[in-house]
Design an enzyme around this catalytic site. Structure first.
Site, PDB file in Angstrom:
ATOM      1  N   GLN B 195       0.838  -1.197   0.000  1.00  0.00           N
ATOM      2  CA  GLN B 195       0.000   0.000   0.000  1.00  0.00           C
ATOM      3  C   GLN B 195       0.871   1.243   0.000  1.00  0.00           C
ATOM      4  O   GLN B 195       1.838   1.327   0.768  1.00  0.00           O
ATOM      5  CB  GLN B 195      -0.861  -0.049   1.262  1.00  0.00           C
ATOM      6  CG  GLN B 195      -1.178   1.289   1.849  1.00  0.00           C
ATOM      7  CD  GLN B 195      -2.630   1.354   2.272  1.00  0.00           C
ATOM      8  OE1 GLN B 195      -3.431   0.488   1.979  1.00  0.00           O
ATOM      9  NE2 GLN B 195      -2.956   2.384   2.990  1.00  0.00           N
ATOM     10  N   ARG B 197       0.783   5.796  -0.669  1.00  0.00           N
ATOM     11  CA  ARG B 197       0.152   7.026  -1.122  1.00  0.00           C
ATOM     12  C   ARG B 197       1.219   8.058  -1.473  1.00  0.00           C
ATOM     13  O   ARG B 197       0.975   9.245  -1.503  1.00  0.00           O
ATOM     14  CB  ARG B 197      -0.838   7.572  -0.096  1.00  0.00           C
ATOM     15  CG  ARG B 197      -0.403   7.493   1.350  1.00  0.00           C
ATOM     16  CD  ARG B 197      -1.523   7.841   2.296  1.00  0.00           C
ATOM     17  NE  ARG B 197      -1.966   9.198   2.101  1.00  0.00           N
ATOM     18  CZ  ARG B 197      -1.319  10.280   2.531  1.00  0.00           C
ATOM     19  NH1 ARG B 197      -0.182  10.149   3.213  1.00  0.00           N
ATOM     20  NH2 ARG B 197      -1.777  11.479   2.323  1.00  0.00           N
ATOM     21  N   ASN B 198       2.423   7.534  -1.766  1.00  0.00           N
ATOM     22  CA  ASN B 198       3.565   8.383  -2.083  1.00  0.00           C
ATOM     23  C   ASN B 198       4.364   7.752  -3.212  1.00  0.00           C
ATOM     24  O   ASN B 198       4.178   6.582  -3.510  1.00  0.00           O
ATOM     25  CB  ASN B 198       4.473   8.485  -0.844  1.00  0.00           C
ATOM     26  CG  ASN B 198       3.865   9.369   0.219  1.00  0.00           C
ATOM     27  OD1 ASN B 198       3.562  10.519  -0.032  1.00  0.00           O
ATOM     28  ND2 ASN B 198       3.646   8.801   1.395  1.00  0.00           N
ATOM     29  N   GLY B 289       4.127  -2.385   7.391  1.00  0.00           N
ATOM     30  CA  GLY B 289       5.367  -1.766   7.852  1.00  0.00           C
ATOM     31  C   GLY B 289       5.269  -1.330   9.300  1.00  0.00           C
ATOM     32  O   GLY B 289       4.318  -1.651  10.014  1.00  0.00           O
ATOM     33  N   ARG B 290       6.281  -0.587   9.731  1.00  0.00           N
ATOM     34  CA  ARG B 290       6.287  -0.036  11.086  1.00  0.00           C
ATOM     35  C   ARG B 290       5.178   0.997  11.183  1.00  0.00           C
ATOM     36  O   ARG B 290       5.024   1.827  10.291  1.00  0.00           O
ATOM     37  CB  ARG B 290       7.654   0.605  11.303  1.00  0.00           C
ATOM     38  CG  ARG B 290       7.966   0.974  12.725  1.00  0.00           C
ATOM     39  CD  ARG B 290       9.274   1.746  12.716  1.00  0.00           C
ATOM     40  NE  ARG B 290       9.637   2.208  14.031  1.00  0.00           N
ATOM     41  CZ  ARG B 290      10.595   1.656  14.789  1.00  0.00           C
ATOM     42  NH1 ARG B 290      11.247   0.606  14.349  1.00  0.00           N
ATOM     43  NH2 ARG B 290      10.877   2.157  15.977  1.00  0.00           N
ATOM     44  N   ASP B 291       4.401   0.944  12.254  1.00  0.00           N
ATOM     45  CA  ASP B 291       3.331   1.916  12.527  1.00  0.00           C
ATOM     46  C   ASP B 291       2.385   2.054  11.332  1.00  0.00           C
ATOM     47  O   ASP B 291       1.987   3.166  10.971  1.00  0.00           O
ATOM     48  CB  ASP B 291       3.948   3.271  12.917  1.00  0.00           C
ATOM     49  CG  ASP B 291       2.932   4.178  13.622  1.00  0.00           C
ATOM     50  OD1 ASP B 291       1.962   3.650  14.195  1.00  0.00           O
ATOM     51  OD2 ASP B 291       3.109   5.403  13.583  1.00  0.00           O
ATOM     52  N   HIS B 292       2.001   0.927  10.759  1.00  0.00           N
ATOM     53  CA  HIS B 292       1.106   0.913   9.595  1.00  0.00           C
ATOM     54  C   HIS B 292      -0.201   1.629   9.932  1.00  0.00           C
ATOM     55  O   HIS B 292      -0.839   1.331  10.926  1.00  0.00           O
ATOM     56  CB  HIS B 292       0.813  -0.545   9.208  1.00  0.00           C
ATOM     57  CG  HIS B 292       0.002  -0.707   7.948  1.00  0.00           C
ATOM     58  ND1 HIS B 292       0.573  -0.973   6.728  1.00  0.00           N
ATOM     59  CD2 HIS B 292      -1.331  -0.624   7.710  1.00  0.00           C
ATOM     60  CE1 HIS B 292      -0.363  -1.063   5.799  1.00  0.00           C
ATOM     61  NE2 HIS B 292      -1.539  -0.844   6.368  1.00  0.00           N
ATOM     62  N   ALA B 293      -0.583   2.562   9.079  1.00  0.00           N
ATOM     63  CA  ALA B 293      -1.841   3.320   9.234  1.00  0.00           C
ATOM     64  C   ALA B 293      -1.930   4.039  10.580  1.00  0.00           C
ATOM     65  O   ALA B 293      -3.026   4.317  11.075  1.00  0.00           O
ATOM     66  CB  ALA B 293      -3.064   2.422   9.026  1.00  0.00           C
TER      67      ALA B 293
END
Lengths: 388, 388
Positions: B195, B197-198, B289-293
């Site tokens: 996922q 957005r960048n 990933g780390r700290d997803h969402a």
């Protein structure tokens, strides 16, 4: 929670307790002696340490046939390569069913005993075609089968000697119950086994680090069987791997151990065997590289990957982490694999073992893209001593 | 074989067939109008495309309560975040159970209809504490709940307009049945969703390539919801990602697509929701990933990893590929993660989004360890046009 031992029961090391070994040895001295090949001795040591749980000894005819044809013992246990003991017709004729025999190496040292349940002939061609997918005598695993005696002896074994391994490889020769204890101390549930019989360069480090991403911990698991001329001795390998782990892995993510198997070079079937006994060591995963346990051109590069999808589900708890060849790519500016790098051979760094040795012996600069300076330092010191 | 749609049945897109849309719209024009928030509209579009299979519309009270407390609907379907529609007491009082209402955005454009089965009050605090683990109004997801109307309306929906998405994101706006068809054309069974957005820099490429090692294919799945000021528009993102894929991934291992969700920043619960609808898109894995969402300091860096081990087995077919932060490390001489690199912050390359924009706008050299030249070229062109 670690994976279960294979076969759903407890680990079954066949090494007898220390206080009975002298008595067992004394008894065995009067038994008929059966000579173990180096492969058979290595299998006996695997049985001794519990790595071949739930096997109780060398396989009988029904188990042998089932393992060849369907990878399953008569009791329905998944087992991809028969574990058998052979002898000559001459020795066999001096043994009766129910006898105990002494298992000896070529110096006639007694390692254990076998209570003979069956004596049977095998079709070597049948075994080779099923296990090795070839009966070509040039295949090293096939050659061993062709060389072995004509009669297989089966039955439960007792082992009372582990050879030089526990002494020579102190702090490395861990049995399945010991690796499991180490994993539990670290709080690991999932552990990936990385098998090696060489020092680890960056390509191996990269493979191993993909495994570290996926599992709580990594077991770097060295093959400690007989060396070929030119192989790097285990203590040097351990020192070089230690320097890699110390400088390039996060503390608490890696355990090193060694085990006494002799490779059969059975490609896909051997990859499965490697997974079976890794399950006993407590590993949920096994890194399976390109042409794992292969020899020459007998197997396709991904045969050992595919076979994990072909076995019935539930055969094994231990899963394969399937990775293509790894290398440094100058266009990727980093480590990559055949699956992730779109560039050509000409962009990839490739250093053969022979060329590396030459570079180290001549004090040439080895690219850091190939190996870590700390690892090269250990190898340079070793080759300096060997070659001077 | 791809993973099954969530809930074990077929995909259930709630977009009505093209030939009935005009008639549905005509009927809806006479209905009471219920205004959708941007979050509610994005959920309606997810329902329309089948991404929220097996939901048939906005949730009733029992589903709402079950999803909050146990992540389970009244029918026993695993669902980690309630999908609800709210309105004011005033509008609600003009609606009777059994009525159909028109669902409109703030320009009063009609997107679909809801047949009202329930009108109910919720305890917003209860929802926020269960879903977001906080009721702090500074949390962006909490803020949206606090702002929403006091009455929830539930019932099955029909959608007849997908907004500008299919037009704006032609060749990117793939519905679950379309991504599944693409995966099948490629012969994939296992697919990892990544996922984003960048644009993708080397750290994202590294994450994605770990996923490529493990699965037959990779879905680079862009969030196409509303942009924040300073965000890079989707077409530029797509162009930069295309240039990355073309130059640094093996052909036939990547599919790009986009979907219309609005992020809730619900951390672990949202990671589960991301996995639920990725299952509908045909993905067997989701890179987490780390700290997803995550948002601010509301969640621990690995909360979204841990929750995948806390849900009952069988809740989801789609599994998490859990990866720590990724970066270039000058001591590792390569890409690494928090799990594989033992070195310090000072050895790691870190370029913030703000600093990158500054470097690109000023024509400064951006380290190739941070981003691929081909990607930077696309971004440089974009910022040049924006800033000049």
């Amino acid at each position: 929670m670690l994976v279960n031992p294979h076969g759903q029961g407890n680990l079954m090391p066949l090494l007898v307790s220390e206080d009975t070994r002298a008595e067992e040895l004394r008894r065995a001295e009067s038994f008929v002696k059966v000579l173990l090949s180096t492969r058979e001795l290595s299998d006996l040591l695997m049985l001794a340490m519990g790595a071949y749980t739930p096997l109780e000894g060398f396989m009988g005819e029904e188990d042998w046939r089932g393992c060849c044809s369907d990878m399953t013992t008569a009791d329905g246990i998944f087992w991809p390569i028969p574990i058998t003991l052979s002898t000559s017709e001459e020795i066999s004729s001096s043994i009766k069913i129910g006898d105990e025999v002494a298992l000896v190496n070529d110096s006639l040292k007694i390692f254990g005993t076998l209570k003979v349940e069956q004596k049977y002939n095998i079709d070597k061609n049948y075994e080779c075609l099923h296990i090795f997918r070839t009966a070509d005598a040039a295949h090293p695993g096939v050659a061993k089968i062709l060389e072995q005696g004509e009669i297989n002896l089966s039955g439960p074994v007792k082992v009372f000697d582990e050879d030089h391994y526990p002494e020579t490889y102190k702090g490395l020769y861990y049995k399945p119950n010991q690796t499991r204890a180490l994993f539990e101390e670290n709080g690991w549930s999932t552990v990936a086994a990385f098998q090696t019989r060489n020092p680890m360069h960056r390509s191996h480090e990269y493979l191993a680090k993909i495994a570290v991403e996926l599992c709580d911990g990594l077991l770097i698991h060295q093959v400690l069987g007989a060396l070929k001329p030119g192989d790097i001795p285990a203590d040097v390998r351990v020192e070089s791997i230690n320097s890699l782990v110390k400088n390039y892995f996060v503390q608490g993510t890696v355990v090193q151990a060694g085990y006494p198997i002799e490779m059969r070079y059975g490609g896909p079937r051997e990859a499965l065997l490697h997974a079976v006994f890794r399950q006993n060591f407590g590993c949920s995963h096994l890194v399976v590289g390109r042409d794992h346990a292969g020899a020459g051109k007998y197997y396709g590069p991904f045969d050992a990957h595919k076979i994990f999808d072909e076995i019935p589900s539930g055969s094994l708890e231990t899963k394969a982490i399937k990775i293509d060849i790894t290398f440094y790519c100058y266009k990727c500016h980093g480590m990559a694999t055949g699956r992730t790098c779109p560039h050509g051979e000409e962009d990839r760094l490739n250093v053969s073992g022979t060329r590396l040795r030459e570079m180290l012996a001549n004090n040439e600069v080895v690219p850091t893209e190939f190996s870590r300076p700390e690892v090269l330092e250990v190898l340079r010191k070793y080759y300096y001593n060997v070659d001077n």
